[in-house]
Design a protein around this motif. Structure first.
Motif, PDB file in Angstrom:
ATOM      1  N   LEU A  73       0.792  -1.223   0.000  1.00  0.00           N
ATOM      2  CA  LEU A  73       0.000   0.000   0.000  1.00  0.00           C
ATOM      3  C   LEU A  73       0.831   1.284   0.000  1.00  0.00           C
ATOM      4  O   LEU A  73       0.428   2.279  -0.602  1.00  0.00           O
ATOM      5  CB  LEU A  73      -0.954   0.000   1.195  1.00  0.00           C
ATOM      6  CG  LEU A  73      -2.010  -1.105   1.180  1.00  0.00           C
ATOM      7  CD1 LEU A  73      -2.832  -1.068   2.460  1.00  0.00           C
ATOM      8  CD2 LEU A  73      -2.911  -0.978  -0.040  1.00  0.00           C
ATOM      9  N   LEU A  74       1.978   1.263   0.675  1.00  0.00           N
ATOM     10  CA  LEU A  74       2.747   2.501   0.803  1.00  0.00           C
ATOM     11  C   LEU A  74       3.970   2.568  -0.106  1.00  0.00           C
ATOM     12  O   LEU A  74       4.560   3.641  -0.255  1.00  0.00           O
ATOM     13  CB  LEU A  74       3.188   2.699   2.253  1.00  0.00           C
ATOM     14  CG  LEU A  74       2.055   2.824   3.276  1.00  0.00           C
ATOM     15  CD1 LEU A  74       2.618   3.136   4.654  1.00  0.00           C
ATOM     16  CD2 LEU A  74       1.036   3.878   2.861  1.00  0.00           C
ATOM     17  N   THR A  75       4.357   1.429  -0.716  1.00  0.00           N
ATOM     18  CA  THR A  75       5.501   1.439  -1.633  1.00  0.00           C
ATOM     19  C   THR A  75       5.073   1.142  -3.062  1.00  0.00           C
ATOM     20  O   THR A  75       5.273   1.966  -3.962  1.00  0.00           O
ATOM     21  CB  THR A  75       6.572   0.418  -1.188  1.00  0.00           C
ATOM     22  OG1 THR A  75       7.046   0.767   0.117  1.00  0.00           O
ATOM     23  CG2 THR A  75       7.736   0.408  -2.165  1.00  0.00           C
ATOM     24  N   CYS A  76       4.479  -0.018  -3.283  1.00  0.00           N
ATOM     25  CA  CYS A  76       4.144  -0.429  -4.655  1.00  0.00           C
ATOM     26  C   CYS A  76       3.126   0.501  -5.302  1.00  0.00           C
ATOM     27  O   CYS A  76       3.293   0.898  -6.460  1.00  0.00           O
ATOM     28  CB  CYS A  76       3.628  -1.865  -4.660  1.00  0.00           C
ATOM     29  SG  CYS A  76       4.839  -3.079  -4.103  1.00  0.00           S
ATOM     30  N   VAL A  77       2.080   0.849  -4.585  1.00  0.00           N
ATOM     31  CA  VAL A  77       1.066   1.745  -5.148  1.00  0.00           C
ATOM     32  C   VAL A  77       1.682   3.092  -5.497  1.00  0.00           C
ATOM     33  O   VAL A  77       1.469   3.635  -6.594  1.00  0.00           O
ATOM     34  CB  VAL A  77      -0.114   1.927  -4.168  1.00  0.00           C
ATOM     35  CG1 VAL A  77      -1.020   3.075  -4.613  1.00  0.00           C
ATOM     36  CG2 VAL A  77      -0.923   0.636  -4.059  1.00  0.00           C
ATOM     37  N   ALA A  78       2.469   3.656  -4.572  1.00  0.00           N
ATOM     38  CA  ALA A  78       3.056   4.979  -4.804  1.00  0.00           C
ATOM     39  C   ALA A  78       4.020   4.967  -5.989  1.00  0.00           C
ATOM     40  O   ALA A  78       3.955   5.831  -6.872  1.00  0.00           O
ATOM     41  CB  ALA A  78       3.775   5.458  -3.539  1.00  0.00           C
ATOM     42  N   GLU A  79       4.919   3.988  -6.034  1.00  0.00           N
ATOM     43  CA  GLU A  79       5.929   3.969  -7.093  1.00  0.00           C
ATOM     44  C   GLU A  79       5.309   3.686  -8.455  1.00  0.00           C
ATOM     45  O   GLU A  79       5.689   4.307  -9.462  1.00  0.00           O
ATOM     46  CB  GLU A  79       7.009   2.946  -6.752  1.00  0.00           C
ATOM     47  CG  GLU A  79       7.845   3.359  -5.542  1.00  0.00           C
ATOM     48  CD  GLU A  79       8.943   2.373  -5.211  1.00  0.00           C
ATOM     49  OE1 GLU A  79       9.086   1.362  -5.952  1.00  0.00           O
ATOM     50  OE2 GLU A  79       9.663   2.595  -4.213  1.00  0.00           O
ATOM     51  N   GLU A  80       4.343   2.784  -8.499  1.00  0.00           N
ATOM     52  CA  GLU A  80       3.733   2.495  -9.794  1.00  0.00           C
ATOM     53  C   GLU A  80       2.859   3.638 -10.283  1.00  0.00           C
ATOM     54  O   GLU A  80       2.857   3.969 -11.474  1.00  0.00           O
ATOM     55  CB  GLU A  80       2.940   1.188  -9.720  1.00  0.00           C
ATOM     56  CG  GLU A  80       3.815  -0.032  -9.548  1.00  0.00           C
ATOM     57  CD  GLU A  80       4.957  -0.071 -10.554  1.00  0.00           C
ATOM     58  OE1 GLU A  80       4.698   0.093 -11.768  1.00  0.00           O
ATOM     59  OE2 GLU A  80       6.115  -0.247 -10.137  1.00  0.00           O
ATOM     60  N   ALA A  81       2.108   4.260  -9.405  1.00  0.00           N
ATOM     61  CA  ALA A  81       1.300   5.406  -9.821  1.00  0.00           C
ATOM     62  C   ALA A  81       2.183   6.534 -10.347  1.00  0.00           C
ATOM     63  O   ALA A  81       1.867   7.180 -11.351  1.00  0.00           O
ATOM     64  CB  ALA A  81       0.452   5.901  -8.650  1.00  0.00           C
ATOM     65  N   LEU A  82       3.317   6.748  -9.678  1.00  0.00           N
ATOM     66  CA  LEU A  82       4.232   7.810 -10.092  1.00  0.00           C
ATOM     67  C   LEU A  82       4.895   7.486 -11.423  1.00  0.00           C
ATOM     68  O   LEU A  82       4.884   8.301 -12.365  1.00  0.00           O
ATOM     69  CB  LEU A  82       5.290   8.033  -9.013  1.00  0.00           C
ATOM     70  CG  LEU A  82       6.335   9.122  -9.266  1.00  0.00           C
ATOM     71  CD1 LEU A  82       5.674  10.480  -9.380  1.00  0.00           C
ATOM     72  CD2 LEU A  82       7.371   9.132  -8.145  1.00  0.00           C
ATOM     73  N   PHE A  83       5.465   6.299 -11.549  1.00  0.00           N
ATOM     74  CA  PHE A  83       6.217   5.969 -12.766  1.00  0.00           C
ATOM     75  C   PHE A  83       5.302   5.649 -13.941  1.00  0.00           C
ATOM     76  O   PHE A  83       5.668   5.910 -15.094  1.00  0.00           O
ATOM     77  CB  PHE A  83       7.167   4.804 -12.500  1.00  0.00           C
ATOM     78  CG  PHE A  83       8.444   5.211 -11.829  1.00  0.00           C
ATOM     79  CD1 PHE A  83       9.517   5.669 -12.579  1.00  0.00           C
ATOM     80  CD2 PHE A  83       8.568   5.171 -10.455  1.00  0.00           C
ATOM     81  CE1 PHE A  83      10.697   6.067 -11.977  1.00  0.00           C
ATOM     82  CE2 PHE A  83       9.734   5.564  -9.827  1.00  0.00           C
ATOM     83  CZ  PHE A  83      10.803   6.016 -10.593  1.00  0.00           C
ATOM     84  N   ALA A 100      11.531   2.676 -17.357  1.00  0.00           N
ATOM     85  CA  ALA A 100      12.294   1.616 -16.699  1.00  0.00           C
ATOM     86  C   ALA A 100      13.694   2.094 -16.313  1.00  0.00           C
ATOM     87  O   ALA A 100      14.196   1.775 -15.233  1.00  0.00           O
ATOM     88  CB  ALA A 100      12.382   0.397 -17.619  1.00  0.00           C
ATOM     89  N   LEU A 101      14.330   2.860 -17.198  1.00  0.00           N
ATOM     90  CA  LEU A 101      15.653   3.392 -16.887  1.00  0.00           C
ATOM     91  C   LEU A 101      15.599   4.346 -15.696  1.00  0.00           C
ATOM     92  O   LEU A 101      16.478   4.327 -14.825  1.00  0.00           O
ATOM     93  CB  LEU A 101      16.220   4.115 -18.115  1.00  0.00           C
ATOM     94  CG  LEU A 101      16.597   3.218 -19.299  1.00  0.00           C
ATOM     95  CD1 LEU A 101      16.968   4.074 -20.514  1.00  0.00           C
ATOM     96  CD2 LEU A 101      17.747   2.283 -18.945  1.00  0.00           C
ATOM     97  N   LEU A 102      14.566   5.164 -15.644  1.00  0.00           N
ATOM     98  CA  LEU A 102      14.409   6.081 -14.511  1.00  0.00           C
ATOM     99  C   LEU A 102      14.107   5.312 -13.230  1.00  0.00           C
ATOM    100  O   LEU A 102      14.572   5.681 -12.147  1.00  0.00           O
ATOM    101  CB  LEU A 102      13.299   7.093 -14.806  1.00  0.00           C
ATOM    102  CG  LEU A 102      13.609   8.116 -15.902  1.00  0.00           C
ATOM    103  CD1 LEU A 102      12.389   8.978 -16.188  1.00  0.00           C
ATOM    104  CD2 LEU A 102      14.789   8.997 -15.497  1.00  0.00           C
ATOM    105  N   PHE A 103      13.335   4.246 -13.349  1.00  0.00           N
ATOM    106  CA  PHE A 103      13.040   3.407 -12.185  1.00  0.00           C
ATOM    107  C   PHE A 103      14.337   2.782 -11.658  1.00  0.00           C
ATOM    108  O   PHE A 103      14.552   2.724 -10.447  1.00  0.00           O
ATOM    109  CB  PHE A 103      12.047   2.315 -12.572  1.00  0.00           C
ATOM    110  CG  PHE A 103      11.570   1.476 -11.415  1.00  0.00           C
ATOM    111  CD1 PHE A 103      10.594   1.954 -10.560  1.00  0.00           C
ATOM    112  CD2 PHE A 103      12.096   0.219 -11.184  1.00  0.00           C
ATOM    113  CE1 PHE A 103      10.151   1.182  -9.482  1.00  0.00           C
ATOM    114  CE2 PHE A 103      11.665  -0.559 -10.119  1.00  0.00           C
ATOM    115  CZ  PHE A 103      10.682  -0.070  -9.271  1.00  0.00           C
ATOM    116  N   GLY A 104      15.184   2.334 -12.564  1.00  0.00           N
ATOM    117  CA  GLY A 104      16.477   1.800 -12.141  1.00  0.00           C
ATOM    118  C   GLY A 104      17.342   2.854 -11.482  1.00  0.00           C
ATOM    119  O   GLY A 104      17.961   2.605 -10.437  1.00  0.00           O
TER     120      GLY A 104
END
Length: 302
Positions: free
Chosen positions: A195-205, A243-247
């Motif tokens: 809820l606090l990591t996966c949702v935030a990072e995926e919504a952002l990226f 993906a590059l920015l996520f890395g």
């Protein structure tokens, strides 16, 4: 966290003309309680109000009647100004660079693996708020009429493939090793991570990076309507760049993590591009993280 889970609940009817989103009520209550308990200060509340306001401006700007021949947004200048401000604010909140937050510690320097590094997990109100607001107001979600079971089943199969690639690569690079476990904090870790990591990072990226590079100010649903290519041209470039920015965002854990996170980011971006629903990327991200936690050294070898 309850507000994030409530995003999928239908609105509550208030009177004859008004509808209230359950997530909004829960989030307002959570913010009020956090303010009273000292986890969020006045500066933090102001930042959260700005976050919601900017997201709402973008949501309203992108709403167009079906089949409209009008431009993608009512006012491009307003849209991109609000987007730039929202991007800066969302990134700053995700990096805990905005004053006014005192996020409590949920797991304090615990070694889950004998050969692993100590791990600390926070209940991040600032980063969690980014995920909630983007998820609730902007990201394309599953809705009535979608083949939910088929989408979930397809995503789970894709998750298995991506998890083998990501965790296999991390093992080959000597970053982790086989270490099955189920410590007492497992459920707490998994719920918080979802809820606090996966949702935030995926919504952002996905919404703020991948979709904007692929479709500009036009929502993905409109791109579908005009038969935009799914895997060629801008969408494919957006997938790779995101993906590059996520890395790059994982550079703090070393060069190996940049490589592994980039591969993971390719998988998450491809799942999102395939299904055009944020739940697919979140589910895959969470699946990889969960398998990493329960089956391998976590977070990394010391």
């Amino acid at each position: 966290m309850l507000a994030i889970a409530a995003v999928w609940l239908p609105p509550l009817r208030v009177g004859a003309r008004w509808h209230v989103a359950p997530w909004g009520l829960l989030y307002a209550a959570a913010t009020g309680l956090a303010l009273v308990q000292g986890y969020v200060g006045p500066a933090g509340v102001a930042a959260l109000v700005a976050l919601v306001g900017l997201a709402e401006v973008l949501r309203r700007q992108a709403r167009l009647p079906s089949g409209s021949a009008a431009p993608p947004v009512a006012s491009p200048a307003l849209y991109w100004s609000a987007f730039a401000a929202l991007l800066v604010l969302a990134v700053a909140l995700s990096l805990h660079a905005v004053p006014g937050f005192r996020n409590p510690v949920a797991i304090d320097a615990v070694k889950f693996s004998e050969d692993g590094r100590a791990f600390t997990q926070y209940l991040n109100f600032d980063k969690g708020s980014v995920g909630l607001v983007l998820l609730a107001l902007l990201a394309p979600r599953l809705h009535r009429g979608d083949a939910v079971l088929r989408t979930v089943g397809s995503t789970l199969l894709q998750t298995a493939v991506v998890a083998i690639a990501v965790l296999g690569l991390a093992t080959a690079l000597g970053m982790i090793q086989w270490d099955p476990k189920w410590p007492p904090q497992t459920l707490q870790f998994l719920v918080t991570n979802l809820l606090l990591t996966c949702v935030a990072e995926e919504a952002l990226f996905r919404w703020m990076v991948q979709d904007r590079l692929a479709f500009g100010s036009r929502p993905p649903e409109q791109a579908d309507a005009i038969a935009a290519p799914r895997w060629g041209g801008r969408p494919l470039t957006a997938l790779v760049v995101s993906a590059l920015l996520f890395g790059a965002a994982h550079a703090g854990a070393g060069p190996g993590m940049i490589v592994v996170a980039t591969v993971a980011g390719l998988g998450y971006a491809a799942a999102y591009q395939w299904h055009r629903r944020i739940e697919s990327a979140v589910l895959m991200h969470f699946g990889v993280n969960a398998l990493h936690f329960v089956l391998f050294t976590y977070p990394l070898k010391a």
